[in-house]
Scaffold this active site. Structure first.
Site: not given
Ligand SMILES: NC(=O)c1ccc[n+]([C@@H]2O[C@H](COP(=O)([O-])OP(=O)(O)OC[C@H]3O[C@@H](n4cnc5c(N)ncnc54)[C@H](OP(=O)(O)O)[C@@H]3O)[C@@H](O)[C@H]2O)c1
Length: 351
Positions: A159, A162, A216, A219, A230, A234, A328
């Site tokens: 969920e 998107v 945060g 991306e 992105d 989606k 957010g």
């Molecule tokens: N931020 C938002 O508002 C949002 C909204 C909707 C969807 N998303 C999606 O949610 C996901 C996470 O977003 P985020 O903002 O949390 O990103 P982020 O802060 O960059 O965190 C990504 C996490 O994944 C880990 N990681 C990356 N590659 C890995 C691998 N090969 N094996 C194990 N761990 C790995 C990173 O580890 P390290 O830190 O140690 O490198 C980090 O803990 C993304 O796919 C993003 O598109 C984000």
């Protein structure tokens, strides 16, 4: 009922999710008879931990917030090289808990959706349920993974992929049974919508993007947002799931937003129009993410800042619009939580 969870990825979303679980602990117990225990966490550069009796996830989040490592926390096994994603999933699969869920929140990989697809596949093969906020699996491998989930009698839910926490996939699946989605158009990327709103008001591109990074929301690699990837991911996920398409983000015609969009945004505004990055797809039409000048009475034109919206064209309900006025991190973390609750509900007569 006990649910053991392994978090693959512990960045902004993963840590907010861990904290939300803690905040909602009592409600989950009272309302859903659900006790969530985080037994594994794996990251790329911040180590990994596994403890079958449960990890102190708040201490883990604080350690990673401060740039530290998970290694050595109350872990039975840890791996400084972060090579243990499969190990953490395999350990979860051995848990005697009646619910075992892999929560996948690694970074979006726009080349092929990896290694997230491998994480989801491995988790399902190991008879764990999967929830993810990562767009990669549904954008690149939806049909393979959903059919694997069906064969394994497990859930593959996404969920948060998107429009953060606002229900899209759940809405169509649960609340619109029998309705056929014929197409959709919408604004699905918060970072570029915030930038376009700022540009039309005369602000500069750099600071507008920097604000989304600070919050945060952008991306990890912000070019994925500003180059339209992105939104293309989606669009592919929505088309694969709702229109039964077989596409990847590379099949989506794509435009992005840059410093040069400022002039276009201001020209549009002077004409009484709004420049917006619009994603669309329909059966038999080219899926696209395009900069479009929208008339003021278009429901998408009034969306400002991090707001998102999708308008579905349906067979029995005409047009159905869903909008999210505040995006957010908590919203995305809630999407993961709503998927966890959906898995709990499937195991009993809760409605
Ligand atoms: N931020 C938002 O508002 C949002 C909204 C909707 C969807 N998303 C999606 O949610 C996901 C996470 O977003 P985020 O903002 O949390 O990103 P982020 O802060 O960059 O965190 C990504 C996490 O994944 C880990 N990681 C990356 N590659 C890995 C691998 N090969 N094996 C194990 N761990 C790995 C990173 O580890 P390290 O830190 O140690 O490198 C980090 O803990 C993304 O796919 C993003 O598109 C984000």
């Amino acid at each position: 009922m006990l649910a053991d969870l392994a978090l693959i990825g512990f960045g902004n979303v993963g840590r907010r999710f861990a904290r939300l679980l803690d905040e909602q602990r009592e409600q989950l117990q009272q309302k859903w008879d659900l006790t969530c225990r985080i037994t594994g966490i794996a990251t790329r550069r911040h180590g990994s931990s596994y403890n079958p009796d449960g990890i102190d996830a708040m201490a883990a989040a604080t350690a990673v917030d401060a740039g530290g490592s998970l290694n050595g926390l109350d872990a039975v096994r840890s791996d400084a090289r972060g090579q243990s994603n499969r190990h953490v999933i395999d350990q979860l699969a051995r848990s005697p808990a009646p619910i075992r869920i892999v929560v996948e929140t690694t970074t979006l990989d726009i080349a092929a959706g990896q290694p997230a697809i491998d994480h989801v596949r491995h988790a399902l093969e190991a008879t764990c349920d999967v929830v993810t906020a990562n767009k990669g699996p549904a954008a690149f491998a939806y049909h393979e993974l959903s059919s694997l989930a069906r064969n394994q009698r497990r859930s593959f839910l996404f969920e948060g992929a998107v429009m953060d926490g606002v229900p899209i996939f759940n809405l169509v699946r649960e609340a619109m049974p029998g309705v056929r989605i014929l197409g959709f158009r919408g604004i699905v990327n918060s970072t570029t919508n915030h930038i376009l709103t700022a540009l039309e008001e005369g602000a500069a591109f750099g600071p507008a993007l920097a604000r989304m990074q600070e919050e945060g929301i952008a991306e990890a690699d912000p070019s994925l947002d500003v180059d339209g990837w992105d939104a293309a991911a989606k669009t592919a996920a929505l088309a694969n799931v709702l229109l039964d398409a077989r596409i990847t983000p590379h099949d989506v015609e794509r435009e992005g937003v840059g410093p040069g969009s400022a002039t276009l945004a201001q020209i549009a505004r002077k004409k009484g129009l709004r420049l917006r990055l619009v994603a669309s797809a329909a059966a038999g039409a080219q899926p696209s993410v395009r900069l479009v000048e929208l008339p003021a009475d278009d429901p998408l034109a009034g969306l400002r800042g991090t707001s998102n919206a999708l308008i579905f064209q349906t067979d029995m309900l005409g047009r159905v619009a869903v909008s999210q006025l505040d995006g957010g991190l908590t919203h995305t973390a809630y999407a993961l939580l709503s998927d966890v609750i959906a898995i709990r509900r499937r195991l009993s007569s809760f409605v």
